[in-house]
Design an enzyme around this catalytic site. Structure first.
Site, PDB file in Angstrom:
ATOM      1  N   ALA A 205       0.799  -1.315   0.182  1.00  0.00           N
ATOM      2  CA  ALA A 205      -0.044  -0.118  -0.066  1.00  0.00           C
ATOM      3  C   ALA A 205       0.728   1.281  -0.001  1.00  0.00           C
ATOM      4  O   ALA A 205       2.194   1.218   0.101  1.00  0.00           O
ATOM      5  CB  ALA A 205      -0.886  -0.176   1.312  1.00  0.00           C
ATOM      6  N   ASN A 206       0.312   2.342  -0.106  1.00  0.00           N
ATOM      7  CA  ASN A 206       1.053   3.553   0.228  1.00  0.00           C
ATOM      8  C   ASN A 206       0.141   4.625   1.100  1.00  0.00           C
ATOM      9  O   ASN A 206      -0.767   4.225   1.498  1.00  0.00           O
ATOM     10  CB  ASN A 206       1.267   4.201  -1.141  1.00  0.00           C
ATOM     11  CG  ASN A 206       0.200   4.765  -1.954  1.00  0.00           C
ATOM     12  OD1 ASN A 206      -0.602   5.532  -1.751  1.00  0.00           O
ATOM     13  ND2 ASN A 206      -0.334   3.890  -2.923  1.00  0.00           N
ATOM     14  N   ARG A 207       0.912   5.712   1.246  1.00  0.00           N
ATOM     15  CA  ARG A 207       0.275   6.586   2.355  1.00  0.00           C
ATOM     16  C   ARG A 207      -0.862   7.615   1.520  1.00  0.00           C
ATOM     17  O   ARG A 207      -1.198   8.430   2.544  1.00  0.00           O
ATOM     18  CB  ARG A 207       1.138   7.463   2.956  1.00  0.00           C
ATOM     19  CG  ARG A 207       2.222   6.441   3.954  1.00  0.00           C
ATOM     20  CD  ARG A 207       3.037   7.086   4.736  1.00  0.00           C
ATOM     21  NE  ARG A 207       4.016   7.950   3.919  1.00  0.00           N
ATOM     22  CZ  ARG A 207       4.351   9.421   4.058  1.00  0.00           C
ATOM     23  NH1 ARG A 207       3.590   9.932   4.501  1.00  0.00           N
ATOM     24  NH2 ARG A 207       5.114   9.715   3.226  1.00  0.00           N
ATOM     25  N   SER A 208      -1.277   7.466   0.582  1.00  0.00           N
ATOM     26  CA  SER A 208      -2.341   8.306   0.386  1.00  0.00           C
ATOM     27  C   SER A 208      -3.430   8.356   0.816  1.00  0.00           C
ATOM     28  O   SER A 208      -4.254   7.153   1.251  1.00  0.00           O
ATOM     29  CB  SER A 208      -2.611   8.232  -1.329  1.00  0.00           C
ATOM     30  OG  SER A 208      -3.773   9.066  -1.686  1.00  0.00           O
ATOM     31  N   ALA A 271      -2.802   7.632  -5.978  1.00  0.00           N
ATOM     32  CA  ALA A 271      -1.148   7.121  -5.849  1.00  0.00           C
ATOM     33  C   ALA A 271      -1.500   5.571  -6.165  1.00  0.00           C
ATOM     34  O   ALA A 271      -1.850   4.559  -5.313  1.00  0.00           O
ATOM     35  CB  ALA A 271      -0.696   7.331  -4.363  1.00  0.00           C
TER      36      ALA A 271
END
Ligand code: PMT
Length: 400
Positions: A205-208, A271
């Site tokens: 995952a990412n932090r968006s 993202a």
């Protein structure tokens, strides 16, 4: 957007009058000059002092003041918008029938400004054919009606008739007062970060947070667009937007591809993961089996595919999340993905990009136009992005 505008806030005699106080405070916080007008009925529910203290000037209640011989004409002529919170069945009936029985109904008849009414009453009254007929008449005349919510009413019973939430009322005021330069256009916005499964419980995952994408959606709505959000997150949905909920890059690709042909403007603020595990493991990978080898493959590049198949007249906007060489990297993505505009943010800077309420961006257009927006809230960034989109589209229109 609301700053410096002049709104006559009419308050009529219903129990929801106390919520007009909150609406007044929010308008003033947004920089609006609020001119409060109360009916005699409203004074049974809230005190003049309360509203006078929060509004931009003292409450007016009467046609017969000594300071102004014609208060209704002046109030109506000077207003950018008349907002009625709450609007009772009596006010709606009088306004529809053209009856000027007090200061507020006089103002309503003596203005050419847009009028937004927010009805609130018991369900039986709301559903009464006379009330619905009067509302239909007002709608036909161009009056904006913020429909009441369903919920607990005064007296404890549940039903439709509860005053719309303040944020819905404010959104309508913004929409009515804002520029309508996206009217008739369909805007598709992606928001949030994709999640690529490793096994039954783990993801890449990412932090968006989705905040930047949702801010663009809200801004587009307030400028008259029809808005679809393809989202990986569950943020409050801006009034009027349609949300398609997805998780992975592949799902986002499918959802956006289904909307793309009918989209006038696509903004990829999401993202999207560049890589995903070749195959997600069924069940949970057990720790006892040792450190797993996870083989990755590229995800579809959604934006590049949109750029390669862009219909005539569509405006395609990408974002670039960078940590160095902002302009060079953004220009490379702009050309490689065949975009009209790229919004580059240096996410290594404090307050910029992922998760923050603020952002700072460089806008790079395919026509060579470059501009920067210093650190500000994400809604202001959204405004700048859509201003650029409108400039590009106007250029295209005049060229074609
Ligand atoms: O959501 P917030 O917390 O508010 O944060 C906002 C943000 C930082 C996510 C946003 O401002 C932002 O920069 N979004 C783009 C993030 C990103 O993926 O950038 P990129 O440089 O890796 O990708 C370039 C562009 O290609 C992006 O528009 C991206 O959506 C798109 N892309 C990327 C990979 C891929 N497989 N498909 C794509 O469409």
């Amino acid at each position: 957007m609301l700053s410096g505008r002049r709104v006559v806030l009419g308050v009529t005699g219903g129990i929801a009058a106390y919520k007009a106080v909150e609406v007044c405070r929010r308008l003033v916080d947004a920089g609006v000059h609020v001119v409060p007008v109360m009916t005699a009925g409203a004074e049974h529910f809230i005190g003049r002092t309360t509203l006078s203290a929060l509004a931009s000037e003292p409450v007016q209640t009467s046609l017969w003041t000594e300071t102004s011989p014609i208060p209704h004409t002046l109030l109506g002529q000077q207003a950018d918008l008349i907002l009625i919170v709450p609007a009772t069945a009596r006010l709606i009936g009088a306004y529809a029938a053209g009856l000027s029985t007090d200061l507020l109904t006089n103002v309503l008849l003596a203005t050419r400004a847009p009028v937004v009414i927010c009805p609130a009453m018991h369900t039986e009254m709301w559903e009464h054919p006379a009330v619905q007929h009067n509302l239909a008449t007002l709608r036909q005349r161009g009056v904006y009606v913020v429909e009441p919510d369903e919920g607990r009413l005064a007296g404890g019973d549940i039903g439709r008739g509860r005053l719309a939430a303040p944020e819905r009322i404010l959104a309508e005021v913004e929409r009515v007062l804002g520029p309508r330069d996206l009217s008739g256009l369909h805007v598709v916005v992606s928001a949030g970060g994709t999640r690529e499964p490793i096994d039954a419980v783990r993801v890449i995952a990412n932090r968006s947070s989705g905040k930047q994408g949702y801010a663009i959606a809200a801004e587009a709505l307030s400028r008259g667009a029809t808005v679809s959000i393809v989202s990986t997150v569950d943020l409050p949905v801006p009034c009027g937007a349609v949300v398609v909920r997805v998780d992975t890059a592949a799902q986002m690709h499918t959802a956006i591809a289904a909307l793309a042909d009918d989209a006038d403007i696509i903004v990829m603020a999401a993202a999207v993961a560049d890589f995903r595990p070749v195959a997600a493991v069924d069940g949970k990978i057990k720790k006892e089996a040792g450190v797993p080898q996870i083989v990755l493959e590229p995800t579809p590049d959604i934006l590049a595919a949109l750029g390669a198949n862009k219909p005539a007249g569509q405006t395609l906007v990408g974002f670039a999340a960078e940590t160095s060489d902002l302009l060079a990297n953004a220009q490379s993505k702009l050309h490689r993905k065949q975009l009209d505009l790229i919004v580059a943010n240096d996410v290594s800077l404090p307050g910029v990009g992922f998760e923050h309420d603020t952002n700072a961006v460089t806008l790079v257009c395919a026509d060579g136009h470059v501009s920067t927006v210093a650190l500000t809230d994400k809604r202001a960034i959204a405004r700048a992005v859509l201003d650029s989109v409108c400039r590009i589209r106007t250029g295209n229109d005049s060229a074609g």
